[in-house]
Design a protein around this motif. Sequence first.
Motif, short mmCIF file in Angstrom:
data_model
loop_
_atom_site.label_atom_id
_atom_site.label_comp_id
_atom_site.label_asym_id
_atom_site.label_seq_id
_atom_site.Cartn_x
_atom_site.Cartn_y
_atom_site.Cartn_z
N GLU A 46 -8.01 3.78 -11.96
CA GLU A 46 -7.59 4.67 -10.84
C GLU A 46 -6.61 3.81 -9.88
OE1 GLU A 46 -11.39 7.66 -10.29
OE2 GLU A 46 -11.05 5.97 -8.66
N GLU A 47 -7.10 2.74 -9.48
CA GLU A 47 -6.29 1.78 -8.67
C GLU A 47 -5.10 1.23 -9.55
OE1 GLU A 47 -6.89 1.41 -5.56
OE2 GLU A 47 -8.52 2.29 -5.09
N PRO A 49 -3.33 2.02 -12.79
CA PRO A 49 -3.31 2.96 -13.91
C PRO A 49 -2.39 2.01 -15.07
CG PRO A 49 -2.05 4.03 -12.30
CD PRO A 49 -2.69 2.83 -11.22
N GLY A 50 -2.98 2.14 -16.29
CA GLY A 50 -2.22 1.56 -17.44
C GLY A 50 -2.22 0.16 -17.52
N VAL A 79 -16.06 -1.22 0.97
CA VAL A 79 -16.13 -1.12 2.20
C VAL A 79 -16.66 -0.11 2.88
CG1 VAL A 79 -14.31 -0.95 4.43
CG2 VAL A 79 -13.73 -2.37 2.44
N ASP A 81 -18.49 3.09 2.74
CA ASP A 81 -18.84 4.03 1.51
C ASP A 81 -17.70 4.05 0.75
OD1 ASP A 81 -17.45 5.65 3.05
OD2 ASP A 81 -18.97 7.31 2.91
N GLY A 82 -16.94 3.15 0.69
CA GLY A 82 -15.56 3.35 -0.15
C GLY A 82 -15.24 1.97 -0.93
N TYR A 83 -14.27 1.68 -1.42
CA TYR A 83 -13.54 0.39 -2.18
C TYR A 83 -12.24 0.16 -1.59
CZ TYR A 83 -17.80 0.78 -4.83
OH TYR A 83 -18.92 0.74 -5.29
N VAL A 84 -12.05 -1.27 -1.79
CA VAL A 84 -10.44 -1.63 -1.32
C VAL A 84 -10.26 -2.60 -2.53
CG1 VAL A 84 -9.28 -3.28 0.04
CG2 VAL A 84 -10.80 -1.45 1.17
N ARG A 86 -7.32 -4.83 -4.33
CA ARG A 86 -5.82 -5.61 -4.39
C ARG A 86 -5.62 -6.47 -5.64
NH1 ARG A 86 -5.72 -2.97 -0.27
NH2 ARG A 86 -5.02 -3.69 1.68
N ASP A 109 -3.01 -10.19 3.25
CA ASP A 109 -2.26 -9.01 3.41
C ASP A 109 -3.06 -8.66 4.85
OD1 ASP A 109 -2.38 -6.03 3.74
OD2 ASP A 109 -2.51 -5.72 1.60
N ALA A 111 -3.82 -5.82 6.36
CA ALA A 111 -4.64 -4.77 6.17
C ALA A 111 -6.04 -5.14 5.41
CB ALA A 111 -4.06 -3.75 5.11
N ALA A 112 -6.07 -6.10 4.49
CA ALA A 112 -7.06 -6.60 4.09
C ALA A 112 -7.03 -8.07 3.65
CB ALA A 112 -7.33 -6.02 2.75
N ALA A 135 -10.14 2.50 -18.51
CA ALA A 135 -10.33 3.57 -19.27
C ALA A 135 -9.44 4.87 -18.67
CB ALA A 135 -11.72 4.36 -19.07
N GLU B 36 -18.96 8.67 7.34
CA GLU B 36 -19.40 7.33 7.30
C GLU B 36 -19.37 6.80 8.90
OE1 GLU B 36 -19.83 2.83 6.92
OE2 GLU B 36 -18.34 4.00 8.04
N GLN B 119 -10.69 6.64 4.28
CA GLN B 119 -10.86 7.04 2.85
C GLN B 119 -11.90 8.44 2.78
OE1 GLN B 119 -12.05 4.18 -0.10
NE2 GLN B 119 -11.56 2.66 1.09
N ARG B 230 -8.50 11.53 -4.39
CA ARG B 230 -9.12 10.46 -3.54
C ARG B 230 -8.23 10.09 -2.14
NH1 ARG B 230 -7.59 6.22 -6.67
NH2 ARG B 230 -6.10 7.55 -8.00
N ASN B 236 -5.81 0.48 0.86
CA ASN B 236 -6.72 0.74 1.83
C ASN B 236 -7.07 -0.49 2.69
OD1 ASN B 236 -7.52 3.39 1.82
ND2 ASN B 236 -8.34 3.16 -0.14
N LEU B 237 -7.57 -0.11 3.98
CA LEU B 237 -8.05 -0.93 4.79
C LEU B 237 -9.17 -1.68 4.55
CD1 LEU B 237 -6.88 0.46 8.40
CD2 LEU B 237 -5.50 -1.08 6.86
N SER B 238 -9.67 -2.98 4.87
CA SER B 238 -10.73 -3.57 4.46
C SER B 238 -11.82 -3.47 5.44
CB SER B 238 -10.63 -4.86 3.92
OG SER B 238 -10.25 -5.73 5.06
N ARG B 244 -6.70 -3.04 13.96
CA ARG B 244 -6.10 -3.30 12.74
C ARG B 244 -5.39 -1.88 12.31
NH1 ARG B 244 -9.39 -6.58 9.28
NH2 ARG B 244 -7.95 -8.34 10.13
N HIS B 248 -1.47 -2.49 11.77
CA HIS B 248 -1.42 -3.17 10.70
C HIS B 248 -0.07 -3.07 9.86
CE1 HIS B 248 -2.66 0.39 8.30
NE2 HIS B 248 -1.98 -0.22 7.21
N SER B 293 1.56 6.25 -17.92
CA SER B 293 0.29 6.23 -18.54
C SER B 293 -0.62 7.43 -19.11
CB SER B 293 -0.76 5.38 -17.62
OG SER B 293 -0.85 6.39 -16.28
#
Lengths: 135, 309
Positions: A46-47, A49-50, A79, A81-84, A86, A109, A111-112, A135, B36, B119, B230, B236-238, B244, B248, B293
């Motif tokens: 998802e993050e 693709p390809g 992070v 209840d989600g993910y980051v 890079r 970064d 932002a992260a 996938a 959250e 998110q 999504r 996304n921010l960490s 921030r 940012h 893709s």
Amino acid sequence: MPEGFAVQFAASFAAVAVLVGLAAWARIAKPMTPLDDARVLKLLAEEFPGRPIERVWVAVDGRGALAKSGAAALVLCEVGDGYVARHIPWAQAIASSFRDGVVKLDLSDVAAPNARIALQSWPPPSTPPHNRQAA
Amino acid sequence: MKPVFDPVTLAIPFFILAIILEIVLTRLKVARAHYETRDTMASLAMGLGSNVAGLLTAGVVVAATLWSYQHRLFDIPMTAIWAWVAIFLIEDMIYYWFHRLSHERRFWWAAHVNHHSSQHYNLSTALRQTWTGGIAGTWVLWLPLAFLGFPPAMIAIQKGISLVYQFWIHTEVVGRTPRWFEAVFNTPSHHRVHHARNPRYLDRNYAGILIIWDKLFGTFQPELDEEACRYGIVKNLSGFNVLRVAFHEWIAMAQDVVRHPRHALGYVFGPPGWSHDGSRDTSMTLRAQWRASQSAKHPDAGVAGDPST
């Protein structure tokens, strides 16, 4: 600052406190389960693709993962209840410091700024690629 | 500039009650939403802070609006129904272009990105408002209304109505509204697409109240059952630190300008994700990668629901 605004601000501040408390009480964040290979591949697809995934390292606590994709390292971190996600140069990833079972990656970064992923060991011994496709 | 009748101030109790209702109904499993705690705190703190930040530039905005009104072309009566119909349509179109600019050029994206940085997509996200919008200067886009002759109070009321309308569409609790409503108005479904970071959904549905502007200007994308939204931003921010959240992108932009002064214009006024060496991704390149893709997976099929195919 006008008195009316100050009163409105104070009331809004109190309302924010109540709403945050209510959100904490409700426990309605997204359900999070520890990551496994399949879920990491799905999230990376998802993050990024390809992008072909050669190898995946899932954090021992299931809260992050690292993957090799050509000359890049794909980083996934929990992070809230989600993910980051890079990507950084692979060479930078394998040169990252590994201490007390945690690899600390500089993501350069605002932002992260960095990611911490708990792994059994790092860097990995060079192994033949699995040549997995996201996938 | 706050008129005697300020829709936003009047709506604040409604905002609070609606969020309480969304949380409680979800807790009781009657509705479906996700909150959250730290994310909610960040969203609401941004909303609170935006009120204070707005005061910093309010004087300039009011002075510029009054100056424009003093040099107006026409005298438009605040009591005429046609005048309200006219300002409703014109203000909504201005909002569309403001919003589109805020997504497609980095300088204004830096002020707007915070609204998209959660998110989650719930009613608290609606209140995750900018702290730097006044400095970004997009309020200039509304000055022609005063120059045309719409009274400043009328402009402020209409902007307030638009803001209040856009609160309720930040929810996953409402699925799809009746077809006639979806065809004309911005709805939770349309706005979920706008907040989604799926490549197919990026930079779509900029509407304020009427979705017709997106249909007219080629940026409409319906929500598709086969592709769940999504939420968040491409990168996304960490964390949940409000400083921030608020600054940012401004900091990142300044860093780029300092590192690459010869390409400063591109880094400031180019699309978000632009880079002088093409090493980063813009919405356009992300959509192209995604489309490639998809084509690789299904060589004989078009990309369903993608207006550009």
